[in-house]
Design an enzyme around this catalytic site. Structure first.
Site, PDB file in Angstrom:
ATOM      1  N   SER A 129     102.717 -56.800  95.089  1.00  0.00           N
ATOM      2  CA  SER A 129     103.716 -57.791  95.484  1.00  0.00           C
ATOM      3  C   SER A 129     103.712 -57.993  96.987  1.00  0.00           C
ATOM      4  O   SER A 129     103.503 -57.043  97.747  1.00  0.00           O
ATOM      5  CB  SER A 129     105.109 -57.309  95.045  1.00  0.00           C
ATOM      6  OG  SER A 129     106.136 -58.109  95.587  1.00  0.00           O
ATOM      7  N   ASP A 142     103.989 -59.333  90.809  1.00  0.00           N
ATOM      8  CA  ASP A 142     104.882 -60.477  90.932  1.00  0.00           C
ATOM      9  C   ASP A 142     104.400 -61.369  92.068  1.00  0.00           C
ATOM     10  O   ASP A 142     103.323 -61.158  92.613  1.00  0.00           O
ATOM     11  CB  ASP A 142     106.337 -60.027  91.129  1.00  0.00           C
ATOM     12  CG  ASP A 142     106.618 -59.398  92.494  1.00  0.00           C
ATOM     13  OD1 ASP A 142     105.778 -59.479  93.411  1.00  0.00           O
ATOM     14  OD2 ASP A 142     107.712 -58.822  92.651  1.00  0.00           O
ATOM     15  N   HIS A 158     106.544 -59.535  98.149  1.00  0.00           N
ATOM     16  CA  HIS A 158     107.967 -59.872  98.212  1.00  0.00           C
ATOM     17  C   HIS A 158     108.174 -61.381  98.071  1.00  0.00           C
ATOM     18  O   HIS A 158     109.090 -61.955  98.675  1.00  0.00           O
ATOM     19  CB  HIS A 158     108.580 -59.377  99.524  1.00  0.00           C
ATOM     20  CG  HIS A 158     109.997 -58.869  99.383  1.00  0.00           C
ATOM     21  ND1 HIS A 158     110.307 -57.540  99.329  1.00  0.00           N
ATOM     22  CD2 HIS A 158     111.181 -59.527  99.287  1.00  0.00           C
ATOM     23  CE1 HIS A 158     111.615 -57.392  99.205  1.00  0.00           C
ATOM     24  NE2 HIS A 158     112.170 -58.598  99.179  1.00  0.00           N
ATOM     25  N   ARG A 193     105.059 -68.550  87.719  1.00  0.00           N
ATOM     26  CA  ARG A 193     105.946 -69.652  87.379  1.00  0.00           C
ATOM     27  C   ARG A 193     105.842 -70.079  85.919  1.00  0.00           C
ATOM     28  O   ARG A 193     106.545 -70.997  85.499  1.00  0.00           O
ATOM     29  CB  ARG A 193     105.650 -70.871  88.270  1.00  0.00           C
ATOM     30  CG  ARG A 193     105.814 -70.650  89.763  1.00  0.00           C
ATOM     31  CD  ARG A 193     107.272 -70.442  90.147  1.00  0.00           C
ATOM     32  NE  ARG A 193     107.425 -70.392  91.593  1.00  0.00           N
ATOM     33  CZ  ARG A 193     107.380 -69.282  92.320  1.00  0.00           C
ATOM     34  NH1 ARG A 193     107.175 -68.113  91.713  1.00  0.00           N
ATOM     35  NH2 ARG A 193     107.548 -69.306  93.630  1.00  0.00           N
ATOM     36  N   VAL A 241     116.504 -59.566  92.089  1.00  0.00           N
ATOM     37  CA  VAL A 241     116.795 -60.654  93.017  1.00  0.00           C
ATOM     38  C   VAL A 241     118.185 -60.423  93.597  1.00  0.00           C
ATOM     39  O   VAL A 241     119.175 -60.369  92.856  1.00  0.00           O
ATOM     40  CB  VAL A 241     116.739 -62.028  92.319  1.00  0.00           C
ATOM     41  CG1 VAL A 241     117.107 -63.134  93.306  1.00  0.00           C
ATOM     42  CG2 VAL A 241     115.348 -62.284  91.741  1.00  0.00           C
ATOM     43  N   GLY A 242     118.268 -60.279  94.900  1.00  0.00           N
ATOM     44  CA  GLY A 242     119.548 -60.072  95.547  1.00  0.00           C
ATOM     45  C   GLY A 242     120.472 -61.268  95.397  1.00  0.00           C
ATOM     46  O   GLY A 242     120.028 -62.422  95.388  1.00  0.00           O
ATOM     47  N   TYR A 290     116.161 -49.888  97.733  1.00  0.00           N
ATOM     48  CA  TYR A 290     115.449 -49.891  99.009  1.00  0.00           C
ATOM     49  C   TYR A 290     115.522 -48.511  99.650  1.00  0.00           C
ATOM     50  O   TYR A 290     116.438 -47.729  99.361  1.00  0.00           O
ATOM     51  CB  TYR A 290     116.086 -50.888  99.982  1.00  0.00           C
ATOM     52  CG  TYR A 290     115.998 -52.329  99.585  1.00  0.00           C
ATOM     53  CD1 TYR A 290     114.785 -53.008  99.627  1.00  0.00           C
ATOM     54  CD2 TYR A 290     117.133 -53.030  99.183  1.00  0.00           C
ATOM     55  CE1 TYR A 290     114.701 -54.347  99.272  1.00  0.00           C
ATOM     56  CE2 TYR A 290     117.060 -54.366  98.827  1.00  0.00           C
ATOM     57  CZ  TYR A 290     115.845 -55.011  98.876  1.00  0.00           C
ATOM     58  OH  TYR A 290     115.772 -56.334  98.514  1.00  0.00           O
TER      59      TYR A 290
END
Length: 387
Positions: free
Chosen positions: A273, A306, A275, A310, A78-79, A129
């Site tokens: 994913s 992903d 994103h 939750r 997570v950025g 990336y």
């Protein structure tokens, strides 16, 4: 106050964080249809309840790329996670390590690789990336090796930035962004004291290390925007496959043919994913895409998934649909923002308990026992047939 479920952390994080940070983590692209579908479709996957199966020896342990995991969960990259708590990546990595699961550091983390790796005993994972600046990519991969990183996650679904309209409204980006962020920080004193004052430096540690100067938020947006590379293809990953001698995972797979390409390329794993609904709105949810991908490549490489996870119940659903391990992103960020390392640790305890309940009541003693047989067929059909 006792937080009783992971969803409670979202509400607590919303109260604690300046809006620009909350919406950066919470939001998706365009009208956020895929963001919502990720959660809704996964929730609609029906599990097959089985009883009287003697579940006294239940185990969540599994193995991934030669690592033993206490449960089939990893913290996703997570950025800017370091902006959600004081040196946030370090705190999250400690919680994951103590629980016996991997932590994945983002390329655009606040804390640099060396700082996070030095804070934990278990090797961290690293996410990268494909960027135009190949010099940066080589530099950061070298730093990752020096820090003992063995597993690389390569994100390929971001050749261009998604249209994230919440960021423009919240102040994360846009003409008046700096003023909005300053005012919001003043209105959230707990965050301002913990992170704003004591969480410095507020820059992108890995990028700053390469550039030789601080790379703050405004620089981050400009630098990343200039470095997206829409020309990328599988051949652009070949030199990385040759350079990186550890497990290499391709993140951002939603189509069975792309999964087969990953096998042909020689990837060790993929992450199914979208994103987190932050790139192309309108694509399938991970829950809808995963079964067909598993049918296509299960056994040829490791499958992670992903987007929409939750709870521990969601992890069980993902594995029953064909994943080997699930990654969690937003869920741990909400917990991190609320209570730092202790919040992430508590969230992981919740996931563990929820998984044990789900496995006990589906008759799955081990992770390997979870399969399509653990699902009600009508439940998975409803996902794949819905619009």
């Amino acid at each position: 106050m006792i937080i009783s479920a992971s969803t409670d952390y979202r509400q607590a994080a919303k109260r604690r964080l300046p809006p620009f940070l909350f919406h950066y983590a919470d939001g998706g692209s365009y009208a956020e249809h895929t963001l919502r579908r990720n959660v809704d479709d996964l929730r609609d996957v029906a599990l097959r309840q089985r009883v009287l199966k003697d579940m006294s020896s239940l185990s969540l342990e599994t193995e991934l790329f030669g690592e033993k995991l206490a449960m089939p969960v990893a913290l996703a990259p997570v950025g800017l996670a370091g902006m959600y708590a004081r040196r946030g990546e370090v705190q999250a990595a400690r919680a994951a390590t103590k629980k016996g699961i991997p932590f994945t550091l983002s390329t655009v983390s606040v804390c640099p690789i060396a700082e996070v790796a030095a804070a934990v005993e278990r090797p961290i994972w690293f996410q990268l990336y494909v960027l135009k600046d190949r010099g940066f990519m080589k530099h950061v991969l070298k730093r990752a090796k020096e820090a003992g990183v063995k597993t690389l996650i390569f994100t390929v679904d971001m050749p261009v930035p998604g249209a994230r309209y919440r960021d423009a409204h919240s102040g994360m980006s846009g003409k008046n962004g700096p003023m909005k962020r300053m005012l919001q920080a003043a209105m959230h004193p707990l965050w301002a004291w913990d992170v704003g004052v004591h969480g410095r430096p507020h820059d992108l540690g890995n990028v700053s290390d390469y550039r030789g100067k601080p790379t703050e938020l405004e620089d981050y947006i400009a630098w990343l925007g200039n470095n997206f590379d829409p020309a990328i293809s599988w051949k652009d990953l070949e030199w990385i496959r040759e350079f990186w001698d550890g497990p290499m995972i391709i993140k951002g797979i939603l189509d069975p043919e792309d999964a087969r390409d990953a096998v042909r390329f020689g990837a060790d794993g993929i992450v199914v994913s979208n994103h987190g609904g932050r790139q192309l709105d309108g694509v399938p949810s991970t829950a809808r895409a995963l079964p067909a991908i598993a049918d296509a490549v299960k056994g040829d490489l490791t499958i992670l998934a992903d987007s929409g996870v939750r709870s521990g119940l969601d992890v069980v659903r993902m594995i029953a649909m064909g994943a080997d391990t699930a990654l969690i992103g937003r869920a741990f960020i909400y917990a991190l923002a609320t209570a730092g390392e202790a919040g992430v640790a508590h969230l992981l305890e919740l996931f563990e308990k929820e998984m044990k309940v789900a496995m006990t009541l589906t008759g799955a003693r081990t992770i390997a026992d979870l399969s399509s047989e653990s699902l009600v067929s009508s439940g998975i059909a409803a996902i794949n047939q819905s619009s």
